[in-house]
Design an enzyme around this catalytic site. Structure first.
Site, PDB file in Angstrom:
ATOM      1  N   HIS A   1       0.723  -1.302  -0.539  1.00 21.06           N
ATOM      2  CA  HIS A   1      -0.163   0.070   0.207  1.00 21.06           C
ATOM      3  C   HIS A   1       0.925   1.300  -0.070  1.00 21.06           C
ATOM      4  O   HIS A   1       1.888   1.851   1.043  1.00 21.06           O
ATOM      5  CB  HIS A   1      -0.458   0.250   1.232  1.00 21.06           C
ATOM      6  CG  HIS A   1      -1.681   1.580   1.821  1.00 21.06           C
ATOM      7  ND1 HIS A   1      -2.975   1.000   1.139  1.00 21.06           N
ATOM      8  CD2 HIS A   1      -1.070   2.597   1.415  1.00 21.06           C
ATOM      9  CE1 HIS A   1      -3.353   2.139   1.801  1.00 21.06           C
ATOM     10  NE2 HIS A   1      -2.682   3.364   1.474  1.00 21.06           N
TER      11      HIS A   1
ATOM     12  N   LYS B   1      -3.406   1.142  10.183  1.00 23.43           N
ATOM     13  CA  LYS B   1      -1.639   1.072   9.674  1.00 23.43           C
ATOM     14  C   LYS B   1      -1.809   1.195  11.123  1.00 23.43           C
ATOM     15  O   LYS B   1      -1.772   1.916  12.251  1.00 23.43           O
ATOM     16  CB  LYS B   1      -1.777   2.590   8.856  1.00 23.43           C
ATOM     17  CG  LYS B   1      -2.265   2.346   7.662  1.00 23.43           C
ATOM     18  CD  LYS B   1      -2.264   3.854   7.117  1.00 23.43           C
ATOM     19  CE  LYS B   1      -3.197   3.671   5.630  1.00 23.43           C
ATOM     20  NZ  LYS B   1      -2.899   5.021   5.311  1.00 23.43           N
TER      21      LYS B   1
ATOM     22  N   ARG C   1      -9.018  13.980   3.717  1.00 22.25           N
ATOM     23  CA  ARG C   1      -7.912  14.591   4.859  1.00 22.25           C
ATOM     24  C   ARG C   1      -6.824  14.242   4.966  1.00 22.25           C
ATOM     25  O   ARG C   1      -6.519  14.163   4.087  1.00 22.25           O
ATOM     26  CB  ARG C   1      -9.313  14.028   6.063  1.00 22.25           C
ATOM     27  CG  ARG C   1      -8.504  12.835   6.104  1.00 22.25           C
ATOM     28  CD  ARG C   1      -9.172  11.769   6.497  1.00 22.25           C
ATOM     29  NE  ARG C   1      -8.493  10.416   6.443  1.00 22.25           N
ATOM     30  CZ  ARG C   1      -8.654   9.073   6.249  1.00 22.25           C
ATOM     31  NH1 ARG C   1      -8.925   8.824   5.129  1.00 22.25           N
ATOM     32  NH2 ARG C   1      -7.850   8.339   6.194  1.00 22.25           N
TER      33      ARG C   1
HETATM   34  C1  MV4 Z   1      -7.641  -3.586  -3.027  1.00 20.11           C
HETATM   35  C2  MV4 Z   1      -6.856  -5.042  -2.734  1.00 20.11           C
HETATM   36  C3  MV4 Z   1      -6.503  -6.176  -3.758  1.00 20.11           C
HETATM   37  N1  MV4 Z   1      -7.012  -6.069  -4.913  1.00 20.11           N
HETATM   38  N2  MV4 Z   1      -8.477  -3.928  -4.535  1.00 20.11           N
HETATM   39  C4  MV4 Z   1      -8.307  -2.999   1.662  1.00 20.11           C
HETATM   40  C5  MV4 Z   1      -8.525  -1.677   1.916  1.00 20.11           C
HETATM   41  C6  MV4 Z   1      -8.992  -0.324   0.095  1.00 20.11           C
HETATM   42  N3  MV4 Z   1      -8.333   1.122   0.708  1.00 20.11           N
HETATM   43  C7  MV4 Z   1      -8.874  -0.963  -0.568  1.00 20.11           C
HETATM   44  N4  MV4 Z   1      -8.660  -2.061   0.016  1.00 20.11           N
HETATM   45  C8  MV4 Z   1      -7.970  -3.345  -0.919  1.00 20.11           C
HETATM   46  N5  MV4 Z   1      -8.477  -3.769  -2.626  1.00 20.11           N
HETATM   47  C9  MV4 Z   1      -7.464  -4.669  -5.344  1.00 20.11           C
HETATM   48  N6  MV4 Z   1      -8.178  -4.341  -6.416  1.00 20.11           N
HETATM   49  C10 MV4 Z   1      -6.305  -5.789  -1.794  1.00 20.11           C
HETATM   50  C11 MV4 Z   1      -7.127  -4.581  -0.698  1.00 20.11           C
HETATM   51  C12 MV4 Z   1      -6.641  -4.873   0.781  1.00 20.11           C
HETATM   52  C13 MV4 Z   1      -5.599  -4.813   1.592  1.00 20.11           C
HETATM   53  C14 MV4 Z   1      -4.659  -2.468   0.259  1.00 20.11           C
HETATM   54  C15 MV4 Z   1      -4.454  -1.761   1.239  1.00 20.11           C
HETATM   55  C16 MV4 Z   1      -4.228  -2.208   2.824  1.00 20.11           C
HETATM   56  C17 MV4 Z   1      -4.404  -3.364   3.561  1.00 20.11           C
HETATM   57  C18 MV4 Z   1      -4.822  -4.022   2.646  1.00 20.11           C
HETATM   58  C19 MV4 Z   1      -5.603  -5.604   3.567  1.00 20.11           C
HETATM   59  C20 MV4 Z   1      -6.279  -6.477   2.496  1.00 20.11           C
HETATM   60  C21 MV4 Z   1      -7.125  -6.131   1.674  1.00 20.11           C
END
Ligand code: MV4
Length: 446
Positions: free
Chosen positions: A208, A237, A292
């Site tokens: 991320h 986080k 934000r």
């Molecule tokens: C995703 C992903 C995998 N593929 N989208 C989690 C929170 C939201 N901000 C979007 N998220 C995710 N979107 C796609 N197409 C995996 C996550 C995700 C994740 C993303 C960032 C940080 C931690 C996470 C934990 C689980 C899933």
């Protein structure tokens, strides 16, 4: 410039905003619930108004009470901090109707980007890479199955009104997609009163990475580089750092420029964070925008030397950005550990209660953002974050060493905190060699 601002928040961010106000010669008006009557930020403010009982619905989330406080205190602007009303477009609209400047984006820009389907379309129009998926909302299950078979499984279904991980479902085949679709729709209806869904290819084990941007009301926008927030647990986080330790310079520049194009296309003013997923081949994909200031903003402040809260206030007051992109330089490595009143040994159960001993670390390259002090009580009504420990050093290795030293120096008694978990993560070989993804805590630390 404003002469008086109300802070519609509590805890460390209220204190952070009061400090920025005072350095700018602005009076700060605090609001507090009955649970926060003895809080330090209440005493540091120039005026403080009790807005109700402890429950957030009757205090920090209560729009009429906050607007009444703003009118009684005769402020020109409201800073919402993060959480509570910070991303509530209705609140921003009411502030405008009452002649109070909301220190954040316009309600229109907040709505455009708060709708994840709309944000995705804005990203595409700005030539920002998005995850392959549906065009606009998914009409029905048949369309979902058709698109899933085109882009290939696994896929993820998300709520247009969602964000931060709520209302998401992963599907690995047509049968599980059928169940995921129904579950996601019901959850979105219940949680957001908006059943609109969209679908993306599911990126497995991503990092991320998010870009901090600031835009003024005349369309100038600047980026303040990226933060890596891969170390999370259940979408909370734990550790953030800048720069992202696995990005090469060329990809980093592409990422930051993408974020700027998106924010300019959205006709957005004030601070925003553009979130991306980074896959194992270092491809980045836009996922959502946070409209934000974020908890982890100090990481960016340490590496750029810029005060993001002051920029928010200046932009809301109508100032144009008098900096150039080339004046924003990134120095060294910053890292933040969120210290929560939770017990990592008991599945991170919240541990509210009185703090009889609190001694914060110090020394070269250490910043502690906290509202907590010896003799205070951590309330069960609000989130469990009690301090942010931020370090700044020349290299990642040195930042980790300083962070470990500072974590060991911290004395917080008798409540349990996430300090032991942080020490464990910082010593993990996968963390030190940058071989982590968003599943790290659940997969490798359980
Ligand atoms: C995703 C992903 C995998 N593929 N989208 C989690 C929170 C939201 N901000 C979007 N998220 C995710 N979107 C796609 N197409 C995996 C996550 C995700 C994740 C993303 C960032 C940080 C931690 C996470 C934990 C689980 C899933």
């Amino acid at each position: 410039m404003f002469s008086r601002i109300l802070i519609a928040n509590r805890g460390e961010i209220a204190l952070r905003i009061i400090r920025a106000c005072h350095e700018m010669g602005i009076e700060a008006v605090a609001v507090f619930s009955q649970a926060d009557k003895d809080a330090e930020y209440v005493h540091l403010a120039d005026e403080a108004i009790c807005i109700g009982p402890p429950s957030p619905a009757q205090s920090y989330l209560n729009i009429p009470r906050i607007i009444s406080a703003a009118e009684i205190a005769d402020v020109e602007a409201i800073h919402p901090g993060y959480g509570f009303l910070a991303e509530n477009a209705h609140f921003a609209e009411i502030c405008r109707e009452c002649g109070i400047t909301f220190i954040g984006p316009s309600p229109e820009a907040m709505r455009r980007l708060g709708d994840k389907v709309c944000a995705r379309e804005i990203a595409k129009a700005a030539r920002v890479p998005v995850v392959p998926g549906t065009e606009g909302e998914i009409a029905d299950e048949n369309e979902a199955i058709k698109v899933a078979n085109k882009i290939g499984y696994p896929v993820i279904i998300k709520a247009a009104a969602g964000g931060g991980g709520r209302g998401m479902r992963v599907a690995h085949n047509d049968i599980s997609l059928h169940a995921a679709f129904a579950a996601a729709r019901a959850e979105a209806e219940a949680a957001f009163k908006n059943g609109a869904l969209y679908m993306e290819k599911y990126i497995q084990q991503p990092r991320h990475v998010e870009v901090q941007v600031i835009a003024d009301k005349t369309g100038n926008a600047l980026h303040f580089y990226e933060r890596d927030c891969t170390i999370q647990r259940r979408h909370q986080k734990l550790i953030e750092e800048s720069p992202c330790p696995v990005l090469d310079e060329a990809t980093r520049e592409e990422l930051c420029k993408s974020a700027l194009r998106l924010i300019q296309n959205a006709e957005y003013a004030n601070a925003a964070t553009i979130e991306f997923l980074l896959d194992r081949d270092k491809n980045f994909y836009f996922i959502e925008v946070n409209t934000r200031i974020q908890v982890e903003h100090p990481v960016t402040e340490m590496v750029t030397g810029q005060d993001l809260i002051k920029w928010q206030i200046k932009i809301a007051a109508g100032r144009t950005l008098d900096l150039r992109q080339k004046d924003i330089v990134h120095n060294g490595v910053a890292m933040e550990c969120r210290i929560n009143a939770e017990d990592p040994a008991r599945n991170y159960a919240p541990c509210p209660g009185p703090i009889t001993k609190f001694i914060a670390p110090g020394g070269q390259g250490v910043r502690v953002d906290t509202h907590v002090h010896q003799g205070c009580t951590v309330s069960p009504y609000y989130d469990s974050m009690i301090a942010k420990l931020i370090v700044h050093q020349n290299t990642r290795e040195e930042a980790i060493a300083t962070m470990k030293r500072a974590l060991r120096e911290f004395r917080i008694e008798p409540i349990k905190t996430t300090i032991p978990a942080h020490l464990e993560i910082l010593s993990h070989h996968l963390f030190t060699k940058n071989d982590v993804d968003t599943t790290f805590i659940e997969q490798k630390m359980g």
